[in-house]
Design a protein around this motif. Structure first.
Motif, PDB file in Angstrom:
ATOM      1  N   GLU A   1      34.206  35.668  35.594  1.00 33.83           N
ATOM      2  CA  GLU A   1      35.570  35.984  36.008  1.00 33.83           C
ATOM      3  C   GLU A   1      36.570  35.578  34.927  1.00 33.83           C
ATOM      4  O   GLU A   1      36.301  34.689  34.122  1.00 33.83           O
ATOM      5  CB  GLU A   1      35.923  35.225  37.305  1.00 33.83           C
ATOM      6  CG  GLU A   1      34.944  35.416  38.455  1.00 33.83           C
ATOM      7  CD  GLU A   1      35.068  36.778  39.111  1.00 33.83           C
ATOM      8  OE1 GLU A   1      36.054  37.505  38.825  1.00 33.83           O
ATOM      9  OE2 GLU A   1      34.174  37.131  39.914  1.00 33.83           O
ATOM     10  N   HIS A   2      37.720  36.232  34.933  1.00 36.34           N
ATOM     11  CA  HIS A   2      38.810  35.715  34.119  1.00 36.34           C
ATOM     12  C   HIS A   2      39.797  35.007  35.037  1.00 36.34           C
ATOM     13  O   HIS A   2      39.872  35.310  36.230  1.00 36.34           O
ATOM     14  CB  HIS A   2      39.471  36.815  33.284  1.00 36.34           C
ATOM     15  CG  HIS A   2      40.278  37.812  34.076  1.00 36.34           C
ATOM     16  ND1 HIS A   2      41.294  38.545  33.529  1.00 36.34           N
ATOM     17  CD2 HIS A   2      40.231  38.196  35.377  1.00 36.34           C
ATOM     18  CE1 HIS A   2      41.829  39.339  34.430  1.00 36.34           C
ATOM     19  NE2 HIS A   2      41.191  39.146  35.557  1.00 36.34           N
TER      20      HIS A   2
ATOM     21  N   VAL B   1      37.918  32.988  30.373  1.00 37.91           N
ATOM     22  CA  VAL B   1      36.748  33.333  31.185  1.00 37.91           C
ATOM     23  C   VAL B   1      36.110  32.101  31.833  1.00 37.91           C
ATOM     24  O   VAL B   1      36.058  31.027  31.240  1.00 37.91           O
ATOM     25  CB  VAL B   1      35.709  34.073  30.322  1.00 37.91           C
ATOM     26  CG1 VAL B   1      34.414  34.306  31.079  1.00 37.91           C
ATOM     27  CG2 VAL B   1      36.283  35.404  29.840  1.00 37.91           C
TER      28      VAL B   1
ATOM     29  N   THR C   1      31.419  39.799  39.272  1.00 38.11           N
ATOM     30  CA  THR C   1      31.861  39.909  37.887  1.00 38.11           C
ATOM     31  C   THR C   1      33.227  40.578  37.861  1.00 38.11           C
ATOM     32  O   THR C   1      33.367  41.718  38.294  1.00 38.11           O
ATOM     33  CB  THR C   1      30.863  40.704  37.028  1.00 38.11           C
ATOM     34  OG1 THR C   1      30.709  42.017  37.551  1.00 38.11           O
ATOM     35  CG2 THR C   1      29.497  40.015  37.005  1.00 38.11           C
ATOM     36  N   TRP C   2      34.223  39.858  37.361  1.00 37.01           N
ATOM     37  CA  TRP C   2      35.601  40.346  37.286  1.00 37.01           C
ATOM     38  C   TRP C   2      36.056  40.919  38.621  1.00 37.01           C
ATOM     39  O   TRP C   2      36.605  42.014  38.689  1.00 37.01           O
ATOM     40  CB  TRP C   2      35.732  41.361  36.145  1.00 37.01           C
ATOM     41  CG  TRP C   2      35.647  40.714  34.810  1.00 37.01           C
ATOM     42  CD1 TRP C   2      36.583  39.899  34.230  1.00 37.01           C
ATOM     43  CD2 TRP C   2      34.559  40.781  33.880  1.00 37.01           C
ATOM     44  NE1 TRP C   2      36.130  39.463  33.001  1.00 37.01           N
ATOM     45  CE2 TRP C   2      34.906  39.994  32.752  1.00 37.01           C
ATOM     46  CE3 TRP C   2      33.330  41.439  33.875  1.00 37.01           C
ATOM     47  CZ2 TRP C   2      34.068  39.848  31.652  1.00 37.01           C
ATOM     48  CZ3 TRP C   2      32.495  41.297  32.788  1.00 37.01           C
ATOM     49  CH2 TRP C   2      32.864  40.507  31.692  1.00 37.01           C
ATOM     50  N   THR C   3      35.833  40.142  39.685  1.00 38.50           N
ATOM     51  CA  THR C   3      36.157  40.603  41.038  1.00 38.50           C
ATOM     52  C   THR C   3      36.995  39.593  41.818  1.00 38.50           C
ATOM     53  O   THR C   3      37.926  39.972  42.530  1.00 38.50           O
ATOM     54  CB  THR C   3      34.868  40.899  41.828  1.00 38.50           C
ATOM     55  OG1 THR C   3      34.184  41.989  41.212  1.00 38.50           O
ATOM     56  CG2 THR C   3      35.163  41.246  43.274  1.00 38.50           C
TER      57      THR C   3
ATOM     58  N   CYS D   1      44.909  42.711  40.614  1.00 42.34           N
ATOM     59  CA  CYS D   1      44.276  41.691  39.768  1.00 42.34           C
ATOM     60  C   CYS D   1      45.252  40.551  39.485  1.00 42.34           C
ATOM     61  O   CYS D   1      46.436  40.778  39.255  1.00 42.34           O
ATOM     62  CB  CYS D   1      43.803  42.325  38.465  1.00 42.34           C
ATOM     63  SG  CYS D   1      43.230  41.138  37.230  1.00 42.34           S
TER      64      CYS D   1
ATOM     65  N   HIS E   1      31.414  42.960  26.843  1.00 40.06           N
ATOM     66  CA  HIS E   1      31.358  42.681  28.280  1.00 40.06           C
ATOM     67  C   HIS E   1      29.922  42.795  28.792  1.00 40.06           C
ATOM     68  O   HIS E   1      29.495  42.015  29.651  1.00 40.06           O
ATOM     69  CB  HIS E   1      32.260  43.654  29.039  1.00 40.06           C
ATOM     70  CG  HIS E   1      33.718  43.363  28.906  1.00 40.06           C
ATOM     71  ND1 HIS E   1      34.463  43.772  27.824  1.00 40.06           N
ATOM     72  CD2 HIS E   1      34.579  42.700  29.723  1.00 40.06           C
ATOM     73  CE1 HIS E   1      35.708  43.379  27.983  1.00 40.06           C
ATOM     74  NE2 HIS E   1      35.816  42.733  29.124  1.00 40.06           N
TER      75      HIS E   1
ATOM     76  N   LEU F   1      35.845  47.161  30.629  1.00 42.26           N
ATOM     77  CA  LEU F   1      34.757  46.314  31.105  1.00 42.26           C
ATOM     78  C   LEU F   1      33.379  46.876  30.785  1.00 42.26           C
ATOM     79  O   LEU F   1      32.378  46.186  30.978  1.00 42.26           O
ATOM     80  CB  LEU F   1      34.895  46.099  32.615  1.00 42.26           C
ATOM     81  CG  LEU F   1      36.166  45.377  33.069  1.00 42.26           C
ATOM     82  CD1 LEU F   1      36.153  45.189  34.574  1.00 42.26           C
ATOM     83  CD2 LEU F   1      36.336  44.041  32.364  1.00 42.26           C
TER      84      LEU F   1
ATOM     85  N   CYS G   1      39.254  37.802  40.993  1.00 41.47           N
ATOM     86  CA  CYS G   1      40.662  37.864  40.594  1.00 41.47           C
ATOM     87  C   CYS G   1      41.468  38.812  41.463  1.00 41.47           C
ATOM     88  O   CYS G   1      42.699  38.707  41.537  1.00 41.47           O
ATOM     89  CB  CYS G   1      40.776  38.282  39.130  1.00 41.47           C
ATOM     90  SG  CYS G   1      40.056  39.913  38.796  1.00 41.47           S
TER      91      CYS G   1
END
Length: 212
Positions: free
Chosen positions: A136-137, A198, A106-108, A163, A22, A17, A110
Motif C-alpha cells: 500500500e501507499h 510504500v 495491493t494499493w487498495t 484514494c 509495480h 500500477l 487507501c
C-alpha cells in the motif's frame, strides 16, 4: 458509475500500477500467498500473474467491475480457479469464519472508506494461521512530507476516485485486529514521496497460530 470512474480512471490506473516496477513489488509481497486466497480490490486482475504455484484459488472482491475484456483475458490465463464478486469490502463478507488461508491487498486500503470495518471482516474470514499480505501507499514518516500529503489529499481523493495518500497503513491494519510481523517502508523510485511512500508487509490475526 460515471464515464470518468468507469472508463478513464481504470485505464490510468492500468498504465501506472501495471508497470514493471509495480509488478516486481506485487510478486515480492504475493510470494507468500498459499491455498485459498481472498483478494480485496481485485480491480482489473493485475495480481493474477504474480501469485505463486502454492495458490489454488483466488476469490476477488471489488465494488465495481471495469475493463471487463481485459479482466476476462487475465482470468482465463490464470493457472488456478478465479472467482469474482462485486462487493464493498467494508460490508459483511459472504463467507464463513476462518475460510481463507491468505488475504491480499495491493494499493487498495487507501481507497476503502470504512477501512477498519473492512479489516475486521478480513480478520474474521481469515484462518487463525492465515496471513494478510499488503502492499500500500500511505503516510510518510517525515513530517514535512506528511504535511504535504495532508494538503494534497483532498485533490487526490477527488481525481483518484476515493484514494487517500495520508493514511497510516500499519496503524490501520493493527486497529483492524492484526499483528504486523513484517514491514518494509520505502519510497518507490521515480515517484514523488507524496504519492510513493510504500508499506509492504505481512500481518496475522491477533491470537493466530504461528506458522512453521
Amino acid at each position: 458509475m460515471g464515464l470518468y470512474s468507469e472508463h478513464i480512471f481504470p485505464r490510468l490506473m492500468e498504465s501506472g500500477l501495471g508497470s514493471d516496477v509495480h509488478r516486481r513489488y506485487r510478486r515480492r509481497v504475493l510470494s507468500r500467498a498459499r491455498g485459498n486466497v481472498l483478494e480485496v480490490g481485485f480491480g482489473t486482475g493485475l495480481n493474477l500473474e504474480c501469485y505463486p504455484t502454492s495458490v489454488h484459488r483466488v476469490t476477488g472482491i471489488d465494488p465495481a467491475a471495469v475493463l471487463e475484456r481485459r479482466v476476462r483475458a487475465r482470468v482465463a490465463r490464470a493457472p488456478f480457479r478465479v472467482e469474482r464478486m462485486i462487493h464493498d469490502a467494508a460490508d459483511r463478507l459472504p463467507f464463513p469464519d476462518a475460510h481463507f488461508d491468505t488475504a491480499t491487498s495491493t494499493w487498495t486500503l487507501c481507497s476503502i472508506a470504512r477501512v477498519r470495518e473492512a479489516l475486521l471482516e478480513l480478520r474474521r474470514v481469515l484462518k487463525p494461521s492465515g496471513e494478510l499480505l499488503f502492499l500500500e501507499h500511505g503516510r510518510n514518516e517525515k513530517g514535512w512530507v506528511s504535511r504535504l500529503q495532508d494538503t494534497w489529499n483532498p485533490v487526490q481523493n477527488f481525481v483518484a476516485c476515493g484514494c487517500n495518500v495520508n493514511r497510516k497503513i500499519d496503524a490501520e491494519i493493527e486497529r483492524g485486529g492484526f499483528r504486523i510481523i513484517e514491514l518494509d517502508r520505502f519510497t518507490m523510485p521515480g515517484v514523488p514521496r507524496v504519492l510513493g511512500s510504500v508499506y509492504l508487509g505481512v500481518a496475522r490475526p491477533h491470537g493466530g497460530r504461528r506458522l512453521a
